[in-house]
Design a protein around this motif. Structure first.
Motif, PDB file in Angstrom:
ATOM      1  N   ALA A  47       0.763  -1.159  -0.128  1.00 46.51           N
ATOM      2  CA  ALA A  47      -0.018   0.030   0.024  1.00 46.51           C
ATOM      3  C   ALA A  47       0.788   1.083   0.060  1.00 46.51           C
ATOM      4  O   ALA A  47       1.777   1.425   0.752  1.00 46.51           O
ATOM      5  N   GLY A  48       0.466   2.310  -0.822  1.00 40.93           N
ATOM      6  CA  GLY A  48       1.267   3.717  -0.817  1.00 40.93           C
ATOM      7  C   GLY A  48       0.558   4.563  -0.036  1.00 40.93           C
ATOM      8  O   GLY A  48      -0.718   4.470   0.202  1.00 40.93           O
ATOM      9  N   THR A  79       5.098   4.651  -6.996  1.00 36.25           N
ATOM     10  CA  THR A  79       3.977   4.902  -6.202  1.00 36.25           C
ATOM     11  C   THR A  79       2.808   5.569  -7.117  1.00 36.25           C
ATOM     12  O   THR A  79       3.051   6.435  -7.708  1.00 36.25           O
ATOM     13  N   VAL A  80       1.799   4.700  -7.324  1.00 35.44           N
ATOM     14  CA  VAL A  80       0.888   5.195  -8.494  1.00 35.44           C
ATOM     15  C   VAL A  80      -0.616   5.273  -7.732  1.00 35.44           C
ATOM     16  O   VAL A  80      -0.968   4.453  -6.783  1.00 35.44           O
ATOM     17  N   ARG A  81      -1.108   6.389  -8.016  1.00 34.52           N
ATOM     18  CA  ARG A  81      -2.630   6.796  -7.653  1.00 34.52           C
ATOM     19  C   ARG A  81      -3.496   6.458  -8.865  1.00 34.52           C
ATOM     20  O   ARG A  81      -3.584   6.856  -9.925  1.00 34.52           O
ATOM     21  N   PHE A  82      -4.319   5.494  -8.544  1.00 38.23           N
ATOM     22  CA  PHE A  82      -5.306   5.008  -9.459  1.00 38.23           C
ATOM     23  C   PHE A  82      -6.595   5.665  -9.331  1.00 38.23           C
ATOM     24  O   PHE A  82      -7.241   5.789  -8.253  1.00 38.23           O
ATOM     25  N   VAL A  83      -7.122   6.286 -10.182  1.00 34.60           N
ATOM     26  CA  VAL A  83      -8.472   6.703 -10.201  1.00 34.60           C
ATOM     27  C   VAL A  83      -9.243   5.982 -10.895  1.00 34.60           C
ATOM     28  O   VAL A  83      -9.087   5.889 -12.197  1.00 34.60           O
ATOM     29  N   ASP A 118     -11.827  -6.214   1.808  1.00 34.33           N
ATOM     30  CA  ASP A 118     -11.473  -4.977   1.952  1.00 34.33           C
ATOM     31  C   ASP A 118      -9.865  -4.840   2.358  1.00 34.33           C
ATOM     32  O   ASP A 118      -9.638  -5.140   3.353  1.00 34.33           O
ATOM     33  N   GLU A 119      -9.367  -4.823   1.308  1.00 29.81           N
ATOM     34  CA  GLU A 119      -7.691  -4.870   1.282  1.00 29.81           C
ATOM     35  C   GLU A 119      -7.171  -3.460   0.655  1.00 29.81           C
ATOM     36  O   GLU A 119      -7.741  -3.091  -0.449  1.00 29.81           O
ATOM     37  N   PRO A 120      -6.010  -2.974   0.871  1.00 32.35           N
ATOM     38  CA  PRO A 120      -5.380  -1.762   0.153  1.00 32.35           C
ATOM     39  C   PRO A 120      -5.245  -1.930  -1.206  1.00 32.35           C
ATOM     40  O   PRO A 120      -5.076  -0.906  -1.978  1.00 32.35           O
ATOM     41  N   TYR A 121      -5.335  -3.076  -1.738  1.00 29.77           N
ATOM     42  CA  TYR A 121      -4.938  -3.565  -3.304  1.00 29.77           C
ATOM     43  C   TYR A 121      -6.230  -3.713  -3.710  1.00 29.77           C
ATOM     44  O   TYR A 121      -6.261  -4.135  -4.844  1.00 29.77           O
ATOM     45  N   MET A 122      -7.533  -3.508  -3.443  1.00 26.47           N
ATOM     46  CA  MET A 122      -8.656  -3.357  -3.970  1.00 26.47           C
ATOM     47  C   MET A 122      -9.502  -2.311  -4.001  1.00 26.47           C
ATOM     48  O   MET A 122      -9.244  -1.714  -2.688  1.00 26.47           O
ATOM     49  N   VAL A 134      -4.184   3.828  -3.924  1.00 26.13           N
ATOM     50  CA  VAL A 134      -2.680   4.147  -4.052  1.00 26.13           C
ATOM     51  C   VAL A 134      -1.749   2.728  -3.898  1.00 26.13           C
ATOM     52  O   VAL A 134      -2.081   2.353  -2.605  1.00 26.13           O
ATOM     53  N   TRP A 135      -1.171   2.532  -4.703  1.00 32.34           N
ATOM     54  CA  TRP A 135      -0.177   1.425  -4.501  1.00 32.34           C
ATOM     55  C   TRP A 135       1.137   1.616  -4.927  1.00 32.34           C
ATOM     56  O   TRP A 135       1.476   2.372  -5.843  1.00 32.34           O
TER      57      TRP A 135
END
Length: 165
Positions: A47-48, A79-83, A118-122, A134-135
């Motif tokens: 997680a980022g 570190t990428v912010r996905f929208v 519910d995990e930070p990668y989903m 954000v990952w």
């Protein structure tokens, strides 16, 4: 009945009573994020922090069971912010992982379609809504992302991530 067996039975019942709240998936809004993101190293990264994001990638998802774009490339350490925008009328999600992990999770979702995860990668995104994820891709390799809602993965709602050294 032995004390340890009775204790195990009581614990199992308590977990069973709490489980419906933890496994609801339906069409409710899952876009809210917990206050503190649990940082656990995964094969595909960790997680980022939003303030550390060096790049923003917008992903669209729709009821044709597709992501746009469906192929992404990053550099190790990025570190990428996905929208993530759900342009459909159905609930969709984005889950990042390895193909074996996604396959196993998709099989579980077919058996238990109401299961919440519910995990930070989903990220779970209701119809017509957007969400951020954000990952940090701190490991090189080939990874995948998918919508694991029952039937969506099987319909081809998947994508590829390449992380170069």
């Amino acid at each position: 009945m032995k004390f340890s067996s009775a204790l195990t039975l009581v614990a199992a019942c308590a977990i069973g009573l709490a489980a419906p709240a933890a496994f609801a998936h339906g069409s409710e809004d899952h876009a809210g994020k917990p206050a503190a993101v649990r940082k656990e190293q995964k094969d595909w990264g960790i997680a980022g922090d939003a303030k550390s994001a060096t790049r923003t990638v917008t992903l669209a998802m729709d009821d044709n069971m597709r992501f746009t774009p469906d192929k992404l490339a990053f550099k190790q350490g990025e570190t990428v912010r996905f929208v993530i925008r759900n342009q459909g009328k159905l609930l969709h999600e984005l889950v990042i992982g390895t193909k074996p992990e996604l396959d196993a999770h998709a099989a579980m979702m077919m058996k238990f379609p109401g299961m919440e995860h519910d995990e930070p990668y989903m990220a779970h995104i209701p119809a017509g809504k957007s969400s951020d994820l954000v990952w940090t891709f701190n490991r090189a390799g080939e990874f995948d992302f998918a919508c694991l809602i029952a039937g969506h993965y099987q319909a081809g709602m998947v994508g590829k991530i390449s992380v170069a050294r």
